[in-house]
Design a protein around this motif. Structure first.
Motif, PDB file in Angstrom:
ATOM      1  N   THR A  77       9.123  52.141 -19.845  1.00 25.78           N
ATOM      2  CA  THR A  77       8.161  53.111 -19.313  1.00 25.78           C
ATOM      3  C   THR A  77       8.028  54.300 -20.258  1.00 25.78           C
ATOM      4  O   THR A  77       6.914  54.744 -20.574  1.00 25.78           O
ATOM      5  N   ILE A  86       0.256  55.105 -21.210  1.00 24.27           N
ATOM      6  CA  ILE A  86       0.216  55.651 -19.853  1.00 24.27           C
ATOM      7  C   ILE A  86       0.632  57.114 -19.935  1.00 24.27           C
ATOM      8  O   ILE A  86       1.184  57.557 -20.955  1.00 24.27           O
ATOM      9  N   SER A  90      -0.585  58.747 -14.562  1.00 26.76           N
ATOM     10  CA  SER A  90      -1.222  57.446 -14.383  1.00 26.76           C
ATOM     11  C   SER A  90      -0.815  56.851 -13.036  1.00 26.76           C
ATOM     12  O   SER A  90       0.354  56.940 -12.641  1.00 26.76           O
ATOM     13  N   VAL A  92       0.390  54.185 -10.384  1.00 26.54           N
ATOM     14  CA  VAL A  92       1.165  52.945 -10.325  1.00 26.54           C
ATOM     15  C   VAL A  92       0.843  52.292  -8.992  1.00 26.54           C
ATOM     16  O   VAL A  92       1.259  52.776  -7.932  1.00 26.54           O
ATOM     17  N   SER A 113      -0.500  53.712  -4.100  1.00 23.77           N
ATOM     18  CA  SER A 113      -0.077  54.049  -5.456  1.00 23.77           C
ATOM     19  C   SER A 113       0.593  55.410  -5.485  1.00 23.77           C
ATOM     20  O   SER A 113       0.412  56.230  -4.576  1.00 23.77           O
ATOM     21  N   ALA A 134       6.934  47.815  -9.218  1.00 24.02           N
ATOM     22  CA  ALA A 134       5.555  48.230  -9.463  1.00 24.02           C
ATOM     23  C   ALA A 134       5.348  48.651 -10.909  1.00 24.02           C
ATOM     24  O   ALA A 134       4.329  48.314 -11.528  1.00 24.02           O
ATOM     25  N   LEU A 135       6.303  49.383 -11.485  1.00 17.04           N
ATOM     26  CA  LEU A 135       6.210  49.762 -12.896  1.00 17.04           C
ATOM     27  C   LEU A 135       6.245  48.519 -13.786  1.00 17.04           C
ATOM     28  O   LEU A 135       5.492  48.423 -14.765  1.00 17.04           O
ATOM     29  N   GLU A 137       5.292  45.473 -13.048  1.00 13.83           N
ATOM     30  CA  GLU A 137       4.021  44.757 -12.943  1.00 13.83           C
ATOM     31  C   GLU A 137       2.914  45.490 -13.698  1.00 13.83           C
ATOM     32  O   GLU A 137       2.032  44.864 -14.302  1.00 13.83           O
ATOM     33  N   MET A 138       2.977  46.795 -13.686  1.00 12.77           N
ATOM     34  CA  MET A 138       1.976  47.596 -14.403  1.00 12.77           C
ATOM     35  C   MET A 138       2.081  47.390 -15.912  1.00 12.77           C
ATOM     36  O   MET A 138       1.073  47.237 -16.608  1.00 12.77           O
TER      37      MET A 138
END
Length: 473
Positions: A77, A86, A90, A92, A113, A134-135, A137-138
């Motif tokens: 990240t 990002i 941004s 998520v 989000s 979630a991060l 997958e992003m």
């Protein structure tokens, strides 16, 4: 001892010699059990200025990382933020899969989000599993691909004893690391992303009107501690990576496999107290080479062991792969709460020794790292002699489906009571899935090694008027 035994033998039918032999045998048994439990622990202390190892105990032994996994999720990240892909603000987005992750979690609903910064803070404090997923997958498109990116980055950083399978550290028998590798990652996070490293010192943050407190109890209690991450599952025990900076000296220390949060914290305090004065005041250059940022070339360079070395003797409980026939299915890990706010074994208050503490860790023989023999390939599952739902590519039987997880779990409990012999070697679990915008939960029993075994168990359940069908995981 002999006098006590003599008094006992005068009242018993056994001769003193026999009793002495039994006593010696019991001593060996107790010692053997203690050695077995100690073998699960691992620790290392590294001078973060010079790279010198100041202390090591089973540092290359394979261990389950639990939430220490999130350190790599945050590394990737931070890398994306540093490259402008990002920003802190941004969005998520949480998929159904991310939202259905087991606690601890932030609790964002599917389709909802949060900002990247909120996701980061929820990970470093609450150790939120849904935010980590979630991060992932992003950044990776899906969690499976992101796990490959994580493992690729580990290789580039020199973490040769680590394989990642998910973004959050929830139990997976194919996910493992070493204390040495976690120390390397801890050092790399500070060296490569000093602009973001301050997040790890965050002790709490506001989420809406809610104040969320962190799990790292050494922050603010041990002078110089500025991060990094705690971790706990029943299979891994209590893990902790700590960074210490007193202005002149820097350490990164790792403790894995602790029996409670309090004992682990005290062990870490002892290591810091003992070895910080021995760290160098000189040096300070980068110890971990910066990794290639090209994800395609990174994946091409990943080398994994062909065979897994032994893993800790405990196994993750009641975790299964999601049904591949349904998009965004998510596995709920029953009985493995992540992180420590729901753990059963917690020592009361951290006691920081005023003087140097001699830390004694009984180490098991080191597990040799398997030879790297081929380009990227999926490793074979970790040793798992007991059939559980955590075994990949196995078979399960489904007995119900409900819009409420509590109802699905209640059906599992009821079925177990109705057919205890049939399900003696099976593990119940629930699997969340999304259908027409609503979340449902499948109630399943896993741990069947073949289709025939699952069908046989299902046939036995049907004889007890329990409807079911076999599914491959």
């Amino acid at each position: 001892m002999r006098q006590a035994l003599s008094g006992f033998v005068s009242k018993s039918a056994f001769p003193l010699k026999t009793i002495m032999i039994l006593a010696m045998a019991m001593t060996f048994v107790v010692a053997d059990v203690a050695s077995s439990l100690a073998a699960k622990s691992a620790a290392i202390v590294v001078d973060a200025k010079t790279g010198k190892v100041l202390y090591s105990a089973n540092a290359d032994g394979r261990r389950y990382p639990a939430s220490l996994t999130k350190m790599m999720t945050l590394y990737l990240t931070f890398e994306a933020m540093a490259k402008g892909k990002i920003s802190r603000n941004s969005p998520v987005v949480f998929s159904a899969h991310a939202s259905a992750e087991a606690p601890t979690k932030l609790g964002v609903k599917p389709g909802g989000s949060v900002a990247v910064e909120t996701a980061i803070l929820s990970i470093v404090t609450k150790s939120a599993n849904d935010s980590a997923t979630a991060l992932g997958e992003m950044l990776g498109g899906n969690e499976t691909n992101f796990a490959r990116m994580m493992t690729a980055k580990a290789r580039q950083l020199g973490m040769n004893g680590t394989v990642f399978r998910n973004a959050n550290g929830l139990p997976d028998p194919g996910q493992f690391t070493t204390a040495r590798d976690m120390a390397t990652l801890g050092i790399a996070l500070r060296e490569h992303f000093p602009q973001y490293y301050g997040y790890f010192a965050q002790r709490s943050f506001l989420y809406g009107r809610q104040r969320i407190n962190g799990h790292n109890r050494l922050l603010g209690r041990i002078k110089g501690v500025d991060g990094i991450k705690t971790g706990y599952t029943r299979a891994s025990g209590f893990n902790l990576v700590s960074s210490v900076n007193d202005g002149n000296r820097r350490l990164v220390a790792v403790v894995m496999g602790g029996t409670s949060g309090g004992s682990r914290d005290n062990q870490m305090a002892g290591l810091i107290n003992t070895y910080l004065p021995r760290a160098s005041t000189r040096g300070g250059g980068d110890l971990v080479a910066k990794a290639d940022s090209n994800p395609i070339s990174a994946l091409a360079k990943v080398l994994l062991p062909k065979h897994d070395a032994p893993t800790p003797d405990e196994k993750p409980v009641a975790v299964a792969e999601a049904d591949t026939a349904v998009t965004d299915d998510a596995t709920v890990a029953q009985g493995d709460s992540e992180d420590e706010d729901t753990a059963e074994a917690e020592a009361p208050k951290l006691v920081v020794p005023a003087k140097k503490v001699k830390t004694v860790i009984v180490s098991a023989p080191k597990v040799a790292t398997a030879q790297v023999v081929a380009a990227y390939a999926e490793p074979t599952p970790a040793v798992d002699p007991v059939s559980t739902a955590s075994v990949p590519s196995g078979w399960a039987i489904q007995v119900a489906s409900s819009p409420k997880q509590s109802e699905a779990q209640a059906f599992l409990d009821k079925t177990t009571k109705q057919a205890p012999k049939v399900l003696a070697n099976a593990s119940g679990f629930t699997v969340a899935f999304d259908k027409d915008g609503a979340t449902y939960y499948r109630a399943r029993f896993g741990g069947f090694g073949s289709k025939d075994a699952a069908w046989k168990a299902c046939t036995a359940l049907k004889k007890k008027k329990i409807e079911c069908y076999a599914v491959q995981q």
